[in-house]
Design a protein around this motif. Sequence first.
Motif, PDB file in Angstrom:
ATOM      1  N   ASN A  11      32.284 -17.116  51.265  1.00  0.00           N
ATOM      2  CA  ASN A  11      32.380 -17.244  49.819  1.00  0.00           C
ATOM      3  C   ASN A  11      31.175 -16.605  49.196  1.00  0.00           C
ATOM      4  OD1 ASN A  11      33.052 -17.951  47.252  1.00  0.00           O
ATOM      5  ND2 ASN A  11      32.073 -19.958  47.406  1.00  0.00           N
ATOM      6  N   ASP A  12      31.210 -15.297  49.152  1.00  0.00           N
ATOM      7  CA  ASP A  12      30.064 -14.662  48.559  1.00  0.00           C
ATOM      8  C   ASP A  12      30.296 -14.465  47.081  1.00  0.00           C
ATOM      9  OD1 ASP A  12      27.517 -13.636  48.784  1.00  0.00           O
ATOM     10  OD2 ASP A  12      28.355 -11.689  48.302  1.00  0.00           O
ATOM     11  N   ARG A  13      29.462 -15.085  46.315  1.00  0.00           N
ATOM     12  CA  ARG A  13      29.497 -14.888  44.873  1.00  0.00           C
ATOM     13  C   ARG A  13      28.083 -14.480  44.502  1.00  0.00           C
ATOM     14  NH1 ARG A  13      33.690 -16.845  42.551  1.00  0.00           N
ATOM     15  NH2 ARG A  13      32.606 -17.195  40.606  1.00  0.00           N
ATOM     16  N   ILE A 109      22.823 -14.940  55.747  1.00  0.00           N
ATOM     17  CA  ILE A 109      21.977 -15.796  54.916  1.00  0.00           C
ATOM     18  C   ILE A 109      22.841 -16.814  54.173  1.00  0.00           C
ATOM     19  CG2 ILE A 109      21.892 -14.404  52.802  1.00  0.00           C
ATOM     20  CD1 ILE A 109      18.749 -15.126  52.983  1.00  0.00           C
ATOM     21  N   HIS A 110      24.103 -16.463  53.998  1.00  0.00           N
ATOM     22  CA  HIS A 110      25.109 -17.446  53.596  1.00  0.00           C
ATOM     23  C   HIS A 110      25.867 -17.845  54.862  1.00  0.00           C
ATOM     24  CE1 HIS A 110      24.774 -15.639  49.363  1.00  0.00           C
ATOM     25  NE2 HIS A 110      24.110 -16.781  49.414  1.00  0.00           N
ATOM     26  N   GLY A 111      25.751 -19.117  55.218  1.00  0.00           N
ATOM     27  CA  GLY A 111      26.236 -19.543  56.524  1.00  0.00           C
ATOM     28  C   GLY A 111      27.735 -19.466  56.711  1.00  0.00           C
ATOM     29  N   ASP A 112      28.465 -19.316  55.617  1.00  0.00           N
ATOM     30  CA  ASP A 112      29.924 -19.235  55.726  1.00  0.00           C
ATOM     31  C   ASP A 112      30.420 -17.794  55.650  1.00  0.00           C
ATOM     32  OD1 ASP A 112      29.297 -18.786  53.112  1.00  0.00           O
ATOM     33  OD2 ASP A 112      30.831 -20.108  52.261  1.00  0.00           O
ATOM     34  N   GLU A 113      29.526 -16.849  55.970  1.00  0.00           N
ATOM     35  CA  GLU A 113      29.916 -15.437  55.967  1.00  0.00           C
ATOM     36  C   GLU A 113      29.590 -14.820  57.326  1.00  0.00           C
ATOM     37  OE1 GLU A 113      27.893 -13.675  52.635  1.00  0.00           O
ATOM     38  OE2 GLU A 113      28.652 -15.186  51.251  1.00  0.00           O
ATOM     39  N   PRO A 114      30.335 -15.218  58.352  1.00  0.00           N
ATOM     40  CA  PRO A 114      29.988 -14.766  59.711  1.00  0.00           C
ATOM     41  C   PRO A 114      30.287 -13.288  59.959  1.00  0.00           C
ATOM     42  CG  PRO A 114      32.037 -16.015  59.738  1.00  0.00           C
ATOM     43  CD  PRO A 114      31.498 -16.130  58.333  1.00  0.00           C
ATOM     44  N   THR A 154      28.602 -23.481  56.301  1.00  0.00           N
ATOM     45  CA  THR A 154      28.398 -23.665  54.865  1.00  0.00           C
ATOM     46  C   THR A 154      27.547 -22.537  54.291  1.00  0.00           C
ATOM     47  OG1 THR A 154      26.403 -24.986  55.287  1.00  0.00           O
ATOM     48  CG2 THR A 154      28.477 -26.180  55.020  1.00  0.00           C
ATOM     49  N   ARG A 155      27.807 -22.221  53.039  1.00  0.00           N
ATOM     50  CA  ARG A 155      27.004 -21.210  52.348  1.00  0.00           C
ATOM     51  C   ARG A 155      25.523 -21.607  52.346  1.00  0.00           C
ATOM     52  NH1 ARG A 155      27.824 -17.385  48.142  1.00  0.00           N
ATOM     53  NH2 ARG A 155      26.083 -17.196  46.710  1.00  0.00           N
ATOM     54  N   HIS A 156      25.274 -22.857  52.036  1.00  0.00           N
ATOM     55  CA  HIS A 156      23.904 -23.336  51.904  1.00  0.00           C
ATOM     56  C   HIS A 156      23.322 -23.738  53.249  1.00  0.00           C
ATOM     57  CE1 HIS A 156      25.163 -24.455  47.577  1.00  0.00           C
ATOM     58  NE2 HIS A 156      24.697 -23.239  47.634  1.00  0.00           N
ATOM     59  N   LEU A 194      24.061  -7.838  54.689  1.00  0.00           N
ATOM     60  CA  LEU A 194      25.519  -7.879  54.840  1.00  0.00           C
ATOM     61  C   LEU A 194      26.056  -9.206  54.301  1.00  0.00           C
ATOM     62  CD1 LEU A 194      25.801  -6.451  58.476  1.00  0.00           C
ATOM     63  CD2 LEU A 194      25.646  -5.205  56.312  1.00  0.00           C
ATOM     64  N   HIS A 195      27.069  -9.112  53.446  1.00  0.00           N
ATOM     65  CA  HIS A 195      27.664 -10.303  52.830  1.00  0.00           C
ATOM     66  C   HIS A 195      29.185 -10.182  52.788  1.00  0.00           C
ATOM     67  CE1 HIS A 195      24.124 -12.441  51.101  1.00  0.00           C
ATOM     68  NE2 HIS A 195      23.563 -11.244  51.213  1.00  0.00           N
ATOM     69  N   THR A 196      29.806 -11.314  52.466  1.00  0.00           N
ATOM     70  CA  THR A 196      31.261 -11.387  52.325  1.00  0.00           C
ATOM     71  C   THR A 196      31.570 -11.938  50.944  1.00  0.00           C
ATOM     72  OG1 THR A 196      31.378 -11.930  54.676  1.00  0.00           O
ATOM     73  CG2 THR A 196      33.366 -12.325  53.364  1.00  0.00           C
ATOM     74  N   ASP A 197      32.546 -11.334  50.279  1.00  0.00           N
ATOM     75  CA  ASP A 197      32.915 -11.777  48.934  1.00  0.00           C
ATOM     76  C   ASP A 197      34.396 -12.158  48.925  1.00  0.00           C
ATOM     77  OD1 ASP A 197      33.554 -12.152  46.306  1.00  0.00           O
ATOM     78  OD2 ASP A 197      32.493 -10.374  45.576  1.00  0.00           O
TER      79      ASP A 197
END
Length: 305
Positions: A11-13, A109-114, A154-156, A194-197
Amino acid sequence: MTGGWFLRGGNDRPYAGSLPPQNSQNHKTKTMPTTTTQPDTVTRAPALLRSIADLLAPLEKIAAHSPNLVANHDARFEIRGETYELPRYLFVGPGGGDTPIRVGIFAGIHGDEPEGTHAIVRFLKLLEARPELAAGYYLSFYPVCNPTGFEDGTRHSRRGKDLNREFWKNSAEPEVQLLQAELVSRSLHGIISLHTDDTSDGFYGIVRGATLTKHLIEPALQAAEKFLPRDERPVIDGYQARHGVVRDAYDGMLSAPPKVRPRPFEIILETPQTPPAYLKEIAFVAALKTILTEYRKFIAYAPNL
Ligand SMILES: [Zn+2]
């Protein structure tokens, strides 16, 4: 890629800076026990934790024998009495010589973006097989920048923080302090995150830092576009975008130390969440490969950039 954990939604926002620290209703938590929406109070079920050791096992195996890849396990921190490691890998490309190009590549860095984390594993396997792709480079990899969030999905972080809002603000978060120390000591020429949106249907990039960054992102998006469509919307997450490139950035994200001059190039690559894992990973890998190739050309033409 095993089990539903790796297929769950990231959930990258990137601009959702106003989210309260423990907000998670935007996250795809269907497969999560409800208690995990409150990371500070949850009693974790060990069976549900994702294993960082399993994830990084292929890299450890390579590093044990590789002349190019070095694993460094010395960056440690504590959260609630448990010791964690911020995994670090250095890939030394051939012919780095006296003045290697230093680039840092960060994921998770966002834990829910593997996706980004898996892409780094894939990219390092590729570099091990074809080290010439990294010719002239010292590449510092940080595949799991939020280890507790990765474990929990989790993201956090487990302390309830969005770590990507904490940089260069005297943050008390140990992960951020470790990463900041890396960003200072490595004197990076380039920083790639690297992130996921999960609000986007296409691949896009956020650029800042050195002006040449814009010349790196377009070829990178073209390379990724062979596998995933580009996000062509004129507005992405509330920010103006042009052909998949966003030039604004939010406060507190992982970035070069504020006073560093000249500014390194800074690129955030964002994959959409819904495509198959394999496509997301090879799109990231294609973009990373292209950035290295293009930046090497810049250095060759203008050594004093
Ligand atoms: Zn993210």
